[in-house]
Enzyme design. Structure first.
Site, PDB file in Angstrom:
ATOM      1  N   LYS A 166       0.869  -1.106  -0.072  1.00  0.00           N
ATOM      2  CA  LYS A 166       0.173   0.026  -0.038  1.00  0.00           C
ATOM      3  C   LYS A 166       0.979   1.402  -0.166  1.00  0.00           C
ATOM      4  O   LYS A 166       1.779   1.350   0.750  1.00  0.00           O
ATOM      5  CB  LYS A 166      -0.739   0.000   1.293  1.00  0.00           C
ATOM      6  CG  LYS A 166      -2.216  -0.935   1.025  1.00  0.00           C
ATOM      7  CD  LYS A 166      -3.154  -0.895   2.302  1.00  0.00           C
ATOM      8  CE  LYS A 166      -4.154  -1.520   2.424  1.00  0.00           C
ATOM      9  NZ  LYS A 166      -5.401  -1.452   3.333  1.00  0.00           N
ATOM     10  N   HIS A 234      -7.514 -13.149   2.826  1.00  0.00           N
ATOM     11  CA  HIS A 234      -6.911 -12.380   3.749  1.00  0.00           C
ATOM     12  C   HIS A 234      -6.708 -12.959   4.909  1.00  0.00           C
ATOM     13  O   HIS A 234      -5.634 -12.593   5.845  1.00  0.00           O
ATOM     14  CB  HIS A 234      -7.906 -10.914   3.714  1.00  0.00           C
ATOM     15  CG  HIS A 234      -7.000  -9.658   4.186  1.00  0.00           C
ATOM     16  ND1 HIS A 234      -6.109  -9.359   3.594  1.00  0.00           N
ATOM     17  CD2 HIS A 234      -7.330  -9.332   5.303  1.00  0.00           C
ATOM     18  CE1 HIS A 234      -5.660  -8.157   4.274  1.00  0.00           C
ATOM     19  NE2 HIS A 234      -6.227  -8.027   5.524  1.00  0.00           N
ATOM     20  N   ARG A 237      -3.307 -14.279   5.558  1.00  0.00           N
ATOM     21  CA  ARG A 237      -2.389 -13.079   6.029  1.00  0.00           C
ATOM     22  C   ARG A 237      -2.607 -12.839   7.607  1.00  0.00           C
ATOM     23  O   ARG A 237      -1.388 -12.961   8.373  1.00  0.00           O
ATOM     24  CB  ARG A 237      -2.551 -11.793   5.198  1.00  0.00           C
ATOM     25  CG  ARG A 237      -1.759 -10.497   5.628  1.00  0.00           C
ATOM     26  CD  ARG A 237      -2.146  -9.398   4.783  1.00  0.00           C
ATOM     27  NE  ARG A 237      -1.838  -8.188   5.277  1.00  0.00           N
ATOM     28  CZ  ARG A 237      -0.866  -7.451   5.130  1.00  0.00           C
ATOM     29  NH1 ARG A 237       0.150  -8.174   4.696  1.00  0.00           N
ATOM     30  NH2 ARG A 237      -0.598  -6.315   5.645  1.00  0.00           N
TER      31      ARG A 237
END
Length: 289
Positions: A166, A234, A237
């Protein structure tokens, strides 16, 4: 935001939508178009009216906070450019909300997911691809967008991956032998030419793999295993971070591996670890039974 902060396209789209909706509300609330003078004259009662409208629409506090963040960013930029006082907007407080804890899967469930994902497709190279993607997400702690941004130049995987996360921030992530082996099996089976500049993970027709396909294969696997709906790509993660913490990893190192800008984001995993510890204690202690 794109030029200076390296903001992702999804972030830019969401912020533009939030600011447009805010100005649209103010136009209706104030009874006229929102030119620069009208924007500069927005005051605390106008902000309260907008916040109240958000609540009446059933918008959750977390979403309201995000909308307000977008509006504040816009007014901070516009006020510096046009020279007006944005205090009424910038002093508006976001509603309080409790951030949900990350919901990782157990170590055993992570292994079962990887194995079961490989059983979801009859075509061998696609099954190998799905296993490779899921193994990389879990083994390297990547966001799905980061995993699918790998290119042919990244194969075979080296000991370290350079990941652009990001905000365009780069980080180095170590690669486990299991992840390297899974990618090697996929590359050997893939029928397409994995050019250095092209995507590493390919769809059935050779284009870039759609993240929805990864979510779909994970959904089928978790349903077969009886895992909760939180077992998404996700969640792998989250599992990577939580299992590292359980094994004695220090918070600062985990922050760097995940690419979190703030340590406070990573600290959520300590709460998860404490919950796990107390559950284990309750099961194991004689008085907990």
């Amino acid at each position: 935001m794109r030029a200076l902060d390296g903001a992702a396209e999804n972030t830019l789209t969401a912020y533009a939508r939030d600011v447009t909706a805010f100005l649209s509300f103010q136009a209706g609330h104030r009874g006229g178009p929102m030119g620069l003078s009208e924007i500069a004259s927005i005051r605390t009662p106008d902000m309260r009216a907008w916040m109240a409208d958000q609540r009446l629409r059933g918008t959750g506090p977390r979403s309201v906070a995000r909308h307000l963040s977008a509006v504040k960013s816009f007014f901070r930029w516009l006020s510096e450019r046009e020279g007006f006082d944005p205090t009424a907007i910038l002093s508006t407080r976001a509603p309080k909300f409790r951030k949900p804890l990350p919901r990782p899967v157990s170590k055993g469930a992570a292994r079962d997911l990887i194995e079961t994902v490989g059983m979801q497709h009859e075509t061998p190279w696609i099954a190998a691809r799905d296993v490779a993607v899921v193994t990389v997400l879990y083994g390297c702690g990547l966001r799905i967008s980061e995993g699918l941004s790998l290119t042919g130049a990244d194969a075979p995987l080296k000991d370290m991956l350079r990941i652009r996360g990001k905000g365009g921030k780069e980080r180095l992530v170590p690669v486990l032998p299991a992840a390297r082996a899974a990618v090697d099996r996929y590359v050997a089976a893939c029928p397409f030419d994995l050019a250095a500049e092209g995507p590493l993970f390919r769809g059935m027709r050779g284009g870039a793999l759609n993240p929805r396909l990864v979510a779909g294969v994970m959904e089928r696997a978790r349903m077969q295993l009886g895992l909760p709906s939180s077992a998404t790509p996700h969640a792998l993660r989250h599992s990577f971070a939580t299992h590292l913490l359980e094994a004695g990893g220090d918070l600062r190192s985990i922050q760097e591996l995940l690419g979190h800008a703030s340590l406070s984001t990573t600290q959520a995993y300590t709460a998860v670890d404490q919950v796990h510890l107390m559950e284990t204690y309750a099961r194991a202690h004689p008085h907990g039974r």
